[in-house]
Design an enzyme around this catalytic site. Sequence first.
Site, short mmCIF file in Angstrom:
data_model
loop_
_atom_site.label_atom_id
_atom_site.label_comp_id
_atom_site.label_asym_id
_atom_site.label_seq_id
_atom_site.Cartn_x
_atom_site.Cartn_y
_atom_site.Cartn_z
N LYS A 62 28.66 41.58 48.78
CA LYS A 62 30.04 40.65 48.37
C LYS A 62 30.56 40.33 49.95
O LYS A 62 30.92 39.17 49.94
CB LYS A 62 31.07 41.53 47.77
CG LYS A 62 30.74 41.77 46.24
CD LYS A 62 31.69 43.08 45.75
CE LYS A 62 31.33 43.34 44.43
NZ LYS A 62 32.21 44.44 43.97
N GLN A 111 36.55 48.92 45.80
CA GLN A 111 35.48 49.08 44.84
C GLN A 111 35.44 50.39 44.30
O GLN A 111 36.05 51.54 44.57
CB GLN A 111 34.21 49.14 45.98
CG GLN A 111 32.89 49.47 45.36
CD GLN A 111 32.47 48.05 44.67
OE1 GLN A 111 32.77 46.90 45.03
NE2 GLN A 111 31.58 48.40 43.60
N ASP A 126 39.61 41.19 41.16
CA ASP A 126 38.88 41.79 39.92
C ASP A 126 39.46 41.75 38.74
O ASP A 126 38.77 42.06 37.94
CB ASP A 126 38.91 43.31 40.37
CG ASP A 126 37.48 43.82 41.09
OD1 ASP A 126 36.52 43.02 41.06
OD2 ASP A 126 37.83 44.63 42.07
N1 GUN Z 1 32.37 48.72 40.45
C1 GUN Z 1 31.43 48.19 39.64
N2 GUN Z 1 31.70 46.77 39.38
C2 GUN Z 1 32.75 46.58 40.20
C3 GUN Z 1 33.56 45.37 40.18
O1 GUN Z 1 33.24 44.42 39.69
N3 GUN Z 1 34.58 45.55 40.92
C4 GUN Z 1 34.90 46.55 41.68
N4 GUN Z 1 36.08 46.79 42.28
N5 GUN Z 1 34.38 47.85 41.63
C5 GUN Z 1 33.22 47.82 40.68
#
Ligand code: GUN
Length: 299
Positions: A54, A98, A121
């Site tokens: 990311k 995350q 998110d």
């Molecule tokens: N863990 C798995 N997918 C995601 C996501 O899209 N965002 C976040 N913050 N954690 C994740």
Amino acid sequence: MPALILDGKKIAEEIKREIKAETDKLKSQYGIIPGLAFILVGNNPASESYVKMKNKACNEIGFFSITEKLPDKTEQDFLTDLINKYNRDPLIHGILVQLPLPEHLNSDKIIEVIDPRKDVDGFHPINVGKLVIGLDCFKPCTPAGIQELLKRYGIKTTGKHIVILGRSNIVGKPAANIFLQKENFANAIVTIVHSAADDIIKYTRQADILICATGKAEFVNSDMIKKDAIVIDVGINRIPDSKSKSGYKIVGDVDFASVSKIASAITPVPGGIGPMTIAMLLSNTLKAAKNFTNAYIKI
Ligand code: GUN
């Protein structure tokens, strides 16, 4: 006929080019650089790899980004204070914590600390509520990526039966809410199937579009699919592979080899929904930056 491969990698690159053009415009016209803060707690290798990907995407398109890597034993109050610091930071438009967090931390409470205007998110209850009732909001990146991929391939969903395997807050539940909305590339009949179902196949075989988010490697096989269904594989599972240098390989929740003979279209893993998720994160961050500057520029 073999299934059409829905190339998420290619579409995500296309979206990233569009976002970069918007970002360049925001920079030159308003002096604004979209900024995203990543918060990673602990040493989960999959989470580390996702945040790295990311962050790399942010760099590629000219976003400002910061990664806070915190030890596994980080306390709730420390994390709360850090999020509040970024809530106040005018250079940061998006905050991503995350998940999953280590077990001693209360994820729900942590998510609630994020300013909903920086919740790229789409996990804050304010954004979840807005999504449910169809208001403008940040849509969670993975289901938003599924919708965008279908849209870019011109795959209509109105009146179709979408069956979602998995009821997580990250994929299953928001996917159901996205595809229920009365709008184009949604407006579907939605079923969520989860671990309490006695006969999963009974449901999956009814799907015109099957979204697989079980977290179980190659769980979905060709017996579970209706002929010519569209199969969306959200899974990113590491399984041992002695031939690979890393000792593992990545597979989805779908047994691609058998299912691709029955389906009319299918997303690969890797190269399907994963890159689309990242593209939607960038899109949400650009939206947050534009909201903060009150500049109206159509993406
Ligand atoms: N863990 C798995 N997918 C995601 C996501 O899209 N965002 C976040 N913050 N954690 C994740």
